[in-house]
Design a protein around this motif. Structure first.
Motif, PDB file in Angstrom:
ATOM      1  N   ALA A  73     -36.777 -48.099  22.034  1.00 26.70           N
ATOM      2  CA  ALA A  73     -37.968 -47.346  22.402  1.00 26.70           C
ATOM      3  C   ALA A  73     -39.054 -47.480  21.348  1.00 26.70           C
ATOM      4  O   ALA A  73     -40.240 -47.341  21.649  1.00 26.70           O
ATOM      5  CB  ALA A  73     -37.633 -45.876  22.628  1.00 26.70           C
ATOM      6  N   LYS A  74     -38.664 -47.733  20.107  1.00 28.81           N
ATOM      7  CA  LYS A  74     -39.608 -47.901  19.010  1.00 28.81           C
ATOM      8  C   LYS A  74     -39.774 -49.360  18.603  1.00 28.81           C
ATOM      9  O   LYS A  74     -40.464 -49.654  17.629  1.00 28.81           O
ATOM     10  CB  LYS A  74     -39.167 -47.076  17.804  1.00 28.81           C
ATOM     11  N   ASN A  75     -39.148 -50.263  19.332  1.00 29.98           N
ATOM     12  CA  ASN A  75     -39.193 -51.691  19.010  1.00 29.98           C
ATOM     13  C   ASN A  75     -38.781 -51.936  17.556  1.00 29.98           C
ATOM     14  O   ASN A  75     -39.388 -52.754  16.855  1.00 29.98           O
ATOM     15  CB  ASN A  75     -40.590 -52.265  19.261  1.00 29.98           C
ATOM     16  N   THR A  76     -37.750 -51.245  17.119  1.00 32.95           N
ATOM     17  CA  THR A  76     -37.379 -51.275  15.708  1.00 32.95           C
ATOM     18  C   THR A  76     -35.868 -51.412  15.533  1.00 32.95           C
ATOM     19  O   THR A  76     -35.087 -50.816  16.267  1.00 32.95           O
ATOM     20  CB  THR A  76     -37.858 -50.005  14.993  1.00 32.95           C
ATOM     21  N   VAL A  77     -35.488 -52.198  14.548  1.00 37.39           N
ATOM     22  CA  VAL A  77     -34.106 -52.337  14.119  1.00 37.39           C
ATOM     23  C   VAL A  77     -34.007 -51.838  12.684  1.00 37.39           C
ATOM     24  O   VAL A  77     -34.912 -52.073  11.875  1.00 37.39           O
ATOM     25  CB  VAL A  77     -33.626 -53.795  14.232  1.00 37.39           C
ATOM     26  N   TYR A  78     -32.909 -51.166  12.362  1.00 33.91           N
ATOM     27  CA  TYR A  78     -32.727 -50.574  11.049  1.00 33.91           C
ATOM     28  C   TYR A  78     -31.514 -51.170  10.342  1.00 33.91           C
ATOM     29  O   TYR A  78     -30.591 -51.689  10.969  1.00 33.91           O
ATOM     30  CB  TYR A  78     -32.528 -49.063  11.159  1.00 33.91           C
ATOM     31  N   LEU A  79     -31.535 -51.060   9.038  1.00 28.71           N
ATOM     32  CA  LEU A  79     -30.377 -51.402   8.233  1.00 28.71           C
ATOM     33  C   LEU A  79     -30.196 -50.302   7.199  1.00 28.71           C
ATOM     34  O   LEU A  79     -30.976 -50.205   6.248  1.00 28.71           O
ATOM     35  CB  LEU A  79     -30.540 -52.756   7.538  1.00 28.71           C
ATOM     36  N   GLN A  80     -29.191 -49.460   7.406  1.00 28.37           N
ATOM     37  CA  GLN A  80     -28.859 -48.425   6.444  1.00 28.37           C
ATOM     38  C   GLN A  80     -27.972 -49.038   5.378  1.00 28.37           C
ATOM     39  O   GLN A  80     -26.908 -49.570   5.683  1.00 28.37           O
ATOM     40  CB  GLN A  80     -28.142 -47.253   7.127  1.00 28.37           C
ATOM     41  N   MET A  81     -28.413 -48.966   4.143  1.00 23.86           N
ATOM     42  CA  MET A  81     -27.729 -49.599   3.030  1.00 23.86           C
ATOM     43  C   MET A  81     -27.249 -48.518   2.065  1.00 23.86           C
ATOM     44  O   MET A  81     -28.053 -47.838   1.442  1.00 23.86           O
ATOM     45  CB  MET A  81     -28.660 -50.575   2.309  1.00 23.86           C
ATOM     46  N   ASN A  82     -25.942 -48.366   1.960  1.00 22.07           N
ATOM     47  CA  ASN A  82     -25.341 -47.391   1.059  1.00 22.07           C
ATOM     48  C   ASN A  82     -24.528 -48.108  -0.010  1.00 22.07           C
ATOM     49  O   ASN A  82     -24.176 -49.274   0.126  1.00 22.07           O
ATOM     50  CB  ASN A  82     -24.443 -46.425   1.832  1.00 22.07           C
ATOM     51  N   SER A  83     -24.218 -47.378  -1.060  1.00 22.69           N
ATOM     52  CA  SER A  83     -23.417 -47.916  -2.164  1.00 22.69           C
ATOM     53  C   SER A  83     -23.953 -49.258  -2.639  1.00 22.69           C
ATOM     54  O   SER A  83     -23.215 -50.221  -2.840  1.00 22.69           O
ATOM     55  CB  SER A  83     -21.950 -48.050  -1.741  1.00 22.69           C
ATOM     56  N   LEU A  84     -25.256 -49.306  -2.827  1.00 20.08           N
ATOM     57  CA  LEU A  84     -25.897 -50.556  -3.233  1.00 20.08           C
ATOM     58  C   LEU A  84     -25.426 -51.010  -4.608  1.00 20.08           C
ATOM     59  O   LEU A  84     -25.173 -50.194  -5.498  1.00 20.08           O
ATOM     60  CB  LEU A  84     -27.410 -50.393  -3.222  1.00 20.08           C
ATOM     61  N   GLN A  85     -25.313 -52.301  -4.758  1.00 15.75           N
ATOM     62  CA  GLN A  85     -24.866 -52.925  -5.986  1.00 15.75           C
ATOM     63  C   GLN A  85     -25.914 -53.918  -6.455  1.00 15.75           C
ATOM     64  O   GLN A  85     -26.714 -54.405  -5.658  1.00 15.75           O
ATOM     65  CB  GLN A  85     -23.532 -53.647  -5.767  1.00 15.75           C
ATOM     66  N   PRO A  86     -25.927 -54.243  -7.750  1.00 15.86           N
ATOM     67  CA  PRO A  86     -26.908 -55.220  -8.241  1.00 15.86           C
ATOM     68  C   PRO A  86     -26.878 -56.537  -7.478  1.00 15.86           C
ATOM     69  O   PRO A  86     -27.919 -57.189  -7.333  1.00 15.86           O
ATOM     70  CB  PRO A  86     -26.499 -55.410  -9.705  1.00 15.86           C
ATOM     71  N   GLU A  87     -25.714 -56.932  -6.988  1.00 16.35           N
ATOM     72  CA  GLU A  87     -25.587 -58.167  -6.226  1.00 16.35           C
ATOM     73  C   GLU A  87     -26.338 -58.131  -4.899  1.00 16.35           C
ATOM     74  O   GLU A  87     -26.541 -59.181  -4.281  1.00 16.35           O
ATOM     75  CB  GLU A  87     -24.107 -58.478  -5.969  1.00 16.35           C
ATOM     76  N   ASP A  88     -26.747 -56.940  -4.463  1.00 16.96           N
ATOM     77  CA  ASP A  88     -27.514 -56.804  -3.230  1.00 16.96           C
ATOM     78  C   ASP A  88     -29.002 -57.057  -3.441  1.00 16.96           C
ATOM     79  O   ASP A  88     -29.768 -57.062  -2.473  1.00 16.96           O
ATOM     80  CB  ASP A  88     -27.319 -55.410  -2.632  1.00 16.96           C
ATOM     81  N   THR A  89     -29.416 -57.240  -4.667  1.00 14.30           N
ATOM     82  CA  THR A  89     -30.825 -57.492  -4.963  1.00 14.30           C
ATOM     83  C   THR A  89     -31.285 -58.779  -4.287  1.00 14.30           C
ATOM     84  O   THR A  89     -30.705 -59.840  -4.493  1.00 14.30           O
ATOM     85  CB  THR A  89     -31.048 -57.589  -6.477  1.00 14.30           C
ATOM     86  N   ALA A  90     -32.329 -58.670  -3.475  1.00 16.63           N
ATOM     87  CA  ALA A  90     -32.836 -59.812  -2.719  1.00 16.63           C
ATOM     88  C   ALA A  90     -34.022 -59.359  -1.893  1.00 16.63           C
ATOM     89  O   ALA A  90     -34.322 -58.166  -1.804  1.00 16.63           O
ATOM     90  CB  ALA A  90     -31.749 -60.382  -1.800  1.00 16.63           C
ATOM     91  N   VAL A  91     -34.687 -60.312  -1.271  1.00 20.85           N
ATOM     92  CA  VAL A  91     -35.674 -60.007  -0.254  1.00 20.85           C
ATOM     93  C   VAL A  91     -34.954 -60.023   1.090  1.00 20.85           C
ATOM     94  O   VAL A  91     -34.258 -60.990   1.408  1.00 20.85           O
ATOM     95  CB  VAL A  91     -36.838 -61.016  -0.253  1.00 20.85           C
TER      96      VAL A  91
END
Length: 124
Positions: A73-91
């Motif tokens: 309905a909002k033309n939107t996709v989400y990504l909930q990111m928990n327990s982030l780690q330095p290895e997740d650093t990126a664009v």
């Protein structure tokens, strides 16, 4: 051609959370949407994929931490990111097509057709 705008990235400490958004210029009812990321000096990685029937897939390295969802309905996709780690650093980018095999998320769509991405930095 559908246009994407990613948002929600930022700088967080290890263990923190972010919610990324991928806003599309048109209906996503008939698209399988994927989240991909690219860090400096590394190849792109498939992160998550959500199909038109809301079936979801996550790469092994984010299972239990990231959750993809959509709100058509909002033309939107989400990504909930928990327990982030330095290895997740990126664009982080969203793409208008995705699939999974053996825990690996991939797309046949060139990055030229993706959005500009939203940067995520996780400090230790």
């Amino acid at each position: 051609q559908v246009q994407f705008v990613e948002s929600g990235g930022g700088v967080v400490q290890s263990g923190g959370s972010l919610r990324l958004s991928c806003a599309a210029s048109e209906s996503l009812d008939y698209y399988d949407i994927g989240w991909f990321r690219k860090a400096p000096g590394k190849e792109r990685q498939g992160v998550s994929c959500i199909s038109t029937d809301d079936t979801t897939y996550h790469a092994d390295f984010v299972k239990g931490r990231f959750t993809i969802s959509r709100d058509n309905a909002k033309n939107t996709v989400y990504l909930q990111m928990n327990s982030l780690q330095p290895e997740d650093t990126a664009v982080y980018y969203c793409a208008p097509e995705c699939a999974q095999s053996m825990g690996v998320i991939y797309t046949s769509t060139a990055m030229d057709y993706w959005g500009k991405g939203t940067p995520v930095t996780v400090s230790s």
